[in-house]
Design a protein around this motif. Structure first.
Motif, short mmCIF file in Angstrom:
data_model
loop_
_atom_site.label_atom_id
_atom_site.label_comp_id
_atom_site.label_asym_id
_atom_site.label_seq_id
_atom_site.Cartn_x
_atom_site.Cartn_y
_atom_site.Cartn_z
N ARG A 9 5.35 -5.73 12.16
CA ARG A 9 5.47 -4.37 12.67
C ARG A 9 6.78 -4.19 13.44
O ARG A 9 7.45 -3.17 13.31
N THR A 148 4.88 -0.07 12.00
CA THR A 148 4.38 0.13 10.65
C THR A 148 3.76 -1.16 10.13
O THR A 148 4.28 -2.24 10.36
N ASP A 151 0.33 -2.30 4.94
CA ASP A 151 -0.41 -1.26 4.23
C ASP A 151 0.33 0.08 4.28
O ASP A 151 0.37 0.80 3.28
N ASP A 152 0.93 0.40 5.42
CA ASP A 152 1.71 1.63 5.53
C ASP A 152 2.87 1.61 4.53
O ASP A 152 3.16 2.61 3.89
N ASN A 155 1.48 2.30 1.09
CA ASN A 155 1.08 3.72 0.97
C ASN A 155 2.30 4.64 0.91
O ASN A 155 2.28 5.66 0.23
#
Length: 158
Positions: A9, A148, A151-152, A155
């Protein structure tokens, strides 16, 4: 596992912050999330060596309580021999006015000071827990909402 997610992240946050800087004017609060790192040269002078930003991680179920982390490139904290420097200095703006250099030891025999990616040694990121009193320093830590996940990225097709 949580350390890996945090590291990913934080790395993604750096990428997002860089793209924001190119695309638009940087909001003043975002500027307050940044610090400047200095090292001591051979003459004993403190010279700029890199930048960092701050991330705040809230403690579960306790409003206003949490931890602050300094995030920077790992190589900024290392000397020419590849080992961590014994200390660096962090330049921060003061609430009252002006700036202050804060010494940050990078080594401690009793505890780990610098955290890096646990498995990917090529990831050039380092995280250091810090305490930055809000009554003294004009610093804002980024919230977890700026970070983030993998998965972000999927997507968002990044």
């Amino acid at each position: 596992m949580r350390d890996q997610r945090l590291t990913v992240r934080l790395a993604l946050l750096i990428a997002v912050a860089c793209s924001v800087a190119v695309a638009a004017r940087i909001p003043s609060d975002l500027k307050r999330t940044v610090g400047f790192l200095l090292v001591e040269n051979d003459k004993g002078e403190k010279v700029p060596n890199g930048t960092c930003f701050f991330v705040g991680i809230p403690k579960d179920n306790e409003k206003g309580v949490g931890w602050t982390y300094l995030v920077t490139a790992d190589h900024v904290l290392r000397g020419n021999n590849g080992n961590y420097l014994s200390r660096i200095w962090l330049r921060l703006n003061r609430v009252s006015a002006g700036a202050q250099l804060v010494e940050l030891p990078l080594t401690d025999p009793k505890r780990k000071v610098v955290y890096t990616h646990p498995t990917e040694k090529d990831v050039d990121i380092a995280v250091i827990p810090v305490v930055l009193p809000a009554i003294v320093f004009d610093v804002v830590a980024l919230s977890m909402s700026y970070l983030t996940t993998k998965d972000d990225f999927k997507n968002l097709e990044v």
